[in-house]
Design an enzyme around this catalytic site. Structure first.
Site, mmCIF file in Angstrom:
data_model
loop_
_atom_site.group_PDB
_atom_site.id
_atom_site.type_symbol
_atom_site.label_atom_id
_atom_site.label_comp_id
_atom_site.label_asym_id
_atom_site.label_seq_id
_atom_site.Cartn_x
_atom_site.Cartn_y
_atom_site.Cartn_z
ATOM 1 N N VAL A 13 17.298 -43.765 -107.685
ATOM 2 C CA VAL A 13 18.257 -44.348 -106.737
ATOM 3 C C VAL A 13 18.198 -45.859 -106.926
ATOM 4 C CG1 VAL A 13 18.822 -44.734 -104.306
ATOM 5 C CG2 VAL A 13 18.053 -42.471 -105.065
ATOM 6 N N PHE A 15 19.730 -49.492 -105.594
ATOM 7 C CA PHE A 15 20.498 -50.244 -104.599
ATOM 8 C C PHE A 15 21.121 -51.474 -105.257
ATOM 9 C CE2 PHE A 15 17.964 -47.635 -101.904
ATOM 10 C CZ PHE A 15 18.653 -47.520 -100.709
ATOM 11 N N GLY A 16 22.448 -51.580 -105.134
ATOM 12 C CA GLY A 16 23.154 -52.731 -105.690
ATOM 13 C C GLY A 16 23.837 -52.382 -106.994
ATOM 14 N N GLY A 18 26.024 -53.985 -108.653
ATOM 15 C CA GLY A 18 26.623 -55.179 -109.252
ATOM 16 C C GLY A 18 26.345 -55.240 -110.745
ATOM 17 N N ARG A 22 24.297 -52.379 -112.768
ATOM 18 C CA ARG A 22 24.969 -51.532 -113.757
ATOM 19 C C ARG A 22 24.572 -51.892 -115.180
ATOM 20 N NH1 ARG A 22 29.402 -53.438 -111.194
ATOM 21 N NH2 ARG A 22 30.392 -54.117 -113.148
ATOM 22 N N LYS A 221 8.380 -67.024 -116.573
ATOM 23 C CA LYS A 221 9.820 -66.761 -116.576
ATOM 24 C C LYS A 221 10.545 -67.663 -115.582
ATOM 25 C CE LYS A 221 13.692 -64.585 -115.184
ATOM 26 N NZ LYS A 221 14.377 -64.433 -113.906
#
Length: 400
Positions: A13, A15-16, A18, A22, A221
């Protein structure tokens, strides 16, 4: 969890739905054999995903373009179909998110309920927040615990394991006509903390590099990629450049970015024992990546959310504060922070408008405390006060 011919079908699952969801996270989950259930609050996005059986992830780089086709996904509107989503979370192998650090508290209640419904027969779900923030999964876990009874918090580890991660991939603003397809750079890094899974196998997800100590990866990073990218964007914005690529064609801006990364590299190598030559190679790679002409990365997109980016543990103030305490040079980071403070009233960016309001209504000292989270006892504090005062003075001069 679903079964196919007696064989367990892995489910995640996310969440999001965007571009990062994706194009980055779901792409790797798909390639690893997971069915992906997107949870999002936008009807249009959910409908598009449910009506379209596939979309493309387009990787661009100097060596050319590669397309990947993503299938085997569904989408649920988490606002209107909570009961359906709870069942998916309760039976998922993996729960991930890319919603933005400020939204974690809003997705926590439904995740808490879903995890609480899990069968004792299932292995704990792997929960991994994929956000541009240090300790994002820890933050999500704390919000989840706030929505559970004390007795259920005690044995939460039997239902879920929470692993922090560091993600690194540049995903520019997309062509408005691209639909669900996502264009992004070829390079990626996804590093996840292995230690929460001590007595369990880590989930099998292609692209993840599992480590026992995440902090060096996260700081390297954040203080190289994010610092460099934002430095180029803020200097570029203040010089009317259109994209980060355009900004880096300006020798003065390129020099500012290199100086900022010299500041942070000194901190990273000393603090984490990273070989200076290795860090320099990393910096060179980052300069090439953020200057990728194929990404068409607008300075407004990279600069958005200046309040978050100027906060205490973020890309400018975080490393600058540590360097200042050691008496080390942080001047380029301060120059970049000044450019960020000038990123005000930018179209379609609520934080830049809020920043303008805060700068107009508060003293320099109040701004430094409120926005940057610095205390008067810290060595960086007076330097930031001086910068804020200068930006405020310039704004007053412009209005006279």
């Amino acid at each position: 969890m679903s079964q196919t011919n007696g064989t367990h079908t892995k489910k995640a699952v996310h969440f999001g739905a965007g571009n990062i969801g994706r194009g980055f996270v779901a792409c790797f989950l798909h390639n690893s054999g997971y069915e992906v259930v997107f949870a999002d609050v936008t009807d249009r996005t959910c409908d598009a995903l449910n009506n379209q059986t596939s979309y493309k992830v387009i990787e661009v780089g100097a060596e050319g373009t590669e397309e990947k086709t993503i299938t085997n996904y569904r989408a649920i509107n988490s606002k209107t179909k909570e009961d359906e989503l709870l069942q998916e979370i309760a039976t998922a192998d993996v729960v991930t998110c890319s919603v933005g650090p400020n939204i974690l508290k809003f997705i926590a209640p439904v995740i808490a309920k879903g995890l609480d419904m899990r069968s004792e027969e299932l292995k704990p779900a792997a929960v991994i927040a994929c956000e541009n923030a240090i300790g994002a999964t820890d933050t999500l876990a704390e919000h989840i615990k706030e929505h559970l009874p004390a007795t259920r918090v005690e044995d939460l580890s039997t239902r879920a394991r929470f692993a922090n991660s560091a993600i690194d991939r540049i995903v520019p603003a997309q062509d408005p006509n691209s639909g669900l397809d996502v264009k992004l750079e070829k390079f990626y890094e996804w590093v996840v903390d292995r230690t929460p899974f001590a007595d369990h196998e880590v989930p099998s997800i292609e692209g993840i590099h599992w480590v026992d100590n995440l902090e060096p990866y996260i700081e390297r990073k954040l203080y190289t990629v994010n610092t460099g990218h934002a430095t180029a964007a803020y200097h570029g914005y203040n010089r009317q450049k259109r994209t980060v690529y355009d900004a880096l064609q300006d020798r003065e801006i390129q020099s500012e970015v290199r100086r900022a990364l010299e500041n942070t590299s000194k901190l990273i190598t000393a603090k984490h024992g990273i070989n200076p030559e290795e860090q320099q190679a990393y910096v060179r790679k980052i300069m090439t990546r953020i200057g990728n002409p194929h990404l068409e990365d607008a300075v407004e997109r990279v600069g958005r959310a200046p309040l978050r980016k100027l906060s205490r543990k973020e890309r400018f103030v975080g490393p600058a504060a540590e360097l200042a305490e050691k008496g080390e040079d942080c001047s380029a980071l301060l120059d970049a922070a000044e450019m960020a403070l000038r990123f005000q009233n930018v179209e379609e960016d609520a934080e830049s408008k809020e920043l303008a309001k805060i700068m107009a209504e508060n003293s320099a000292e109040q701004v430094v405390s409120q926005v940057c989270g610095l205390q008067p006892s810290e060595k960086l504090y007076p330097k930031m006060v001086e910068i804020v005062h200068r930006v405020q003075q310039d704004s007053m001069d412009d209005t006279e």
